[in-house]
Structure formats: structure tokens, C-alpha cells
Design an enzyme around this catalytic site. Sequence first.
Site, PDB file in Angstrom:
ATOM      1  N   MET A   1       0.800  -1.225   0.000  1.00 49.64           N
ATOM      2  CA  MET A   1       0.000   0.000   0.000  1.00 49.64           C
ATOM      3  C   MET A   1       0.835   1.278   0.000  1.00 49.64           C
ATOM      4  SD  MET A   1       0.237   1.571   3.267  1.00 49.64           S
ATOM      5  CE  MET A   1      -1.317   2.389   3.483  1.00 49.64           C
ATOM      6  N   TYR A   2       2.154   1.190   0.194  1.00 54.59           N
ATOM      7  CA  TYR A   2       2.973   2.392   0.152  1.00 54.59           C
ATOM      8  C   TYR A   2       2.996   2.926  -1.280  1.00 54.59           C
ATOM      9  CZ  TYR A   2       4.895   0.829   4.675  1.00 54.59           C
ATOM     10  OH  TYR A   2       5.072   0.408   5.978  1.00 54.59           O
ATOM     11  N   SER A   3       2.466   4.125  -1.435  1.00 55.98           N
ATOM     12  CA  SER A   3       2.331   4.730  -2.770  1.00 55.98           C
ATOM     13  C   SER A   3       1.600   3.800  -3.728  1.00 55.98           C
ATOM     14  CB  SER A   3       3.693   5.132  -3.351  1.00 55.98           C
ATOM     15  OG  SER A   3       4.263   6.189  -2.610  1.00 55.98           O
ATOM     16  N   MET A   4       0.704   2.971  -3.173  1.00 53.26           N
ATOM     17  CA  MET A   4      -0.120   2.047  -3.959  1.00 53.26           C
ATOM     18  C   MET A   4       0.719   1.197  -4.906  1.00 53.26           C
ATOM     19  SD  MET A   4      -3.027   2.360  -2.675  1.00 53.26           S
ATOM     20  CE  MET A   4      -4.048   1.418  -3.817  1.00 53.26           C
TER      21      MET A   4
ATOM     22  N   ARG B   1      -1.463   4.133  11.659  1.00 55.18           N
ATOM     23  CA  ARG B   1      -0.054   4.393  11.349  1.00 55.18           C
ATOM     24  C   ARG B   1       0.102   5.807  10.824  1.00 55.18           C
ATOM     25  NH1 ARG B   1       4.017   0.101   8.692  1.00 55.18           N
ATOM     26  NH2 ARG B   1       5.927   1.214   9.093  1.00 55.18           N
TER      27      ARG B   1
END
Length: 328
Positions: free
Chosen positions: A58-61, A328
Site C-alpha cells: 500500500m505504500y504509494s499504492m 499508522r
Amino acid sequence: MQYVNLGSSGLKVSRVCLGTMTYGSKNWRKWVLEEEESRPFFRRAFELGINFIDTANMYSMGTSEEIAGRAIRDFGPPRDQLVVATKVYMPMGDDPNQRGLSRKHIMHAVDASLKRLGLDYIDLYIIHRFDPLTPVEETLRALDDLVRAGKVLYTGASSMSAWQFARMLYVADRLGVARFVAMQNHYNIVYREEEREMFPLCIEERVGVTPYSPMARGFVAGDRRPGDFGDTLRAKVDEYSKGLYFQPSDFAVVDRLAEVARQRAVSNSRAALAWVLGKPGVSSVIVGVTKPEQLEDLAHAPELDFSPTEIEVLEAEYRPHPVLVGRR
């Protein structure tokens, strides 16, 4: 660089882990570094002996995984010398099956992560949160199938209540499936609530702890004041962090930290990281850096040991916080 076993496993990880939420696309978060800006951090991390890279789908999709994968191929050591962690749970689309810890989502998500990373397997596959909507047995059997298929070597968990994690460990033992070897949780010198239940559980169950936010999103640097959330872009736009570390005792903790750091002639950040590393059960700490000098400084944190008197000073001003789970 120092290396230790991750929990009860035979996997050796560097005591400092490079976190990659900071690297990706500014379309996701304004404070994120784009690929060309981020590549020097991967190169230097490998040069410093860091063998542990942490990312998430999910980090920067997904862009963070892609950037990490290319950097690993271009700058990294041989694959058998590198430990790559990524995560599953968060929404990766609008469809209801593109999230959570169902067998369907896990099976799709792991293949998508492997493709973005450009890897044949993931060393440590982490469930990003506890999923109350999916039977624990379904999640654990799906993860075990990934281990048996060779797509994943070890499994870990992140950000949940101790009772939820205890339940998952118990069910894994009952089913005879792959057991979590790591817990990635929110922990630092300003937020220590994980010491109440999660840390004792992990120590008893021989699960390695790999805290995130070990520097409290920059709060330990000592440049924050009540009503002044800092000068960095992230500090200005990260509304969530403004509710985390700004109670009066938090500033007192940082004052004590700065006092000890001055006596040791090190930065507040290095001292804060060393304090986390000194806690029983902690295998490695996840650091996100945006300046080259930060990585150089923090890589030396494992070398710093505090005396009992210094630890007493560092911990004297701490006051309890509301428990934060699943954010988070």
C-alpha cells in the site's frame, strides 16, 4: 553493522532496517521522495551493511515496491544475502476483495507484490493489520500455503492488540501451520504502551520485535514545541502525527534524551534509536530517512549502549498514552 536472528528463526537481519514508506510517489503523500531522489538511500544502505528492507504493497499504492525492486537489482547484494519484507491487508482498489486477509486477497496480493518487486520470493510477508472480518484459520492456512509453495519464507504481523496476536499464535500451533516470527509495532521512547502486553508476549513466544516510528516521526529531534509541529513538509501536512506525541510529558522525555545525547556527543535520533535497540526482544528497528546524513548517523546506533543510570534518566519523565492500535 550488527546482525541478529529474527525471533526464533534462523534468519539473520541487520539491527537497522531501511523502511521504504518514504519512497514512492508524491501523488500518494506530498512528503514522499520520488524514485531518483530515493535511489541513493538504497545504495548507501547496502554499503553500510543493511541487509533488511521493509516495504508494503500500500505504500504509494505499489510504487514503493517497484522502486525498491529496481534498487535491489541495481545496487543490492546477491539475493541470498538480502532480507526483503512486504505487507498485505490494506485496500489496493475499490473492490471489497481487494483488501483484508481473505485467502482470495492474500493469493492475489502476494503475486502482485512479487511482480512489482521483481523477485521470486519474499523473505518476510507481514499481515499489516488484524482482520476481524476473516476467520483466523483462513488467513493462517493461506499464509502457510505461500510458505509451502516457496513464495514466502517467513511470516510476520503488525499493529494489533496483544490478545489478537496471541490468538493467531495459538491457532497456528493448533493447526500446525507456519508461525509468525516477527511483530512490527509502533514503539519509541515517547510511546511505550507496547511494553504492557505486546512485548512480554513476544518475548515469551520468541517472536522478534521490529518497531516502526522509532524516532516518533521526528519528534525526538527536539525541534517541536506545543503548537509548533515542525518545519518539515511531513510535519506540516501529517495531521495524524499531531495527535500522537504532543502531551507535556513528551517534551520532558525529549529534554532528558537531549541531555544524555549531549553527554554522549551523539544526535537525539541516534540516542533514541539506540534506546529502542536496547530493549529486550527487539531484533531490528525500521528507519525512514529523507536526508543522507540521517542514514549515516542512524546506522551507528547499534554501537551505542547506555548505562543503567542513563536509562533511568531517559525513562524518568514518561507518562502513559492512550493505546493506539491499527493506525499508522
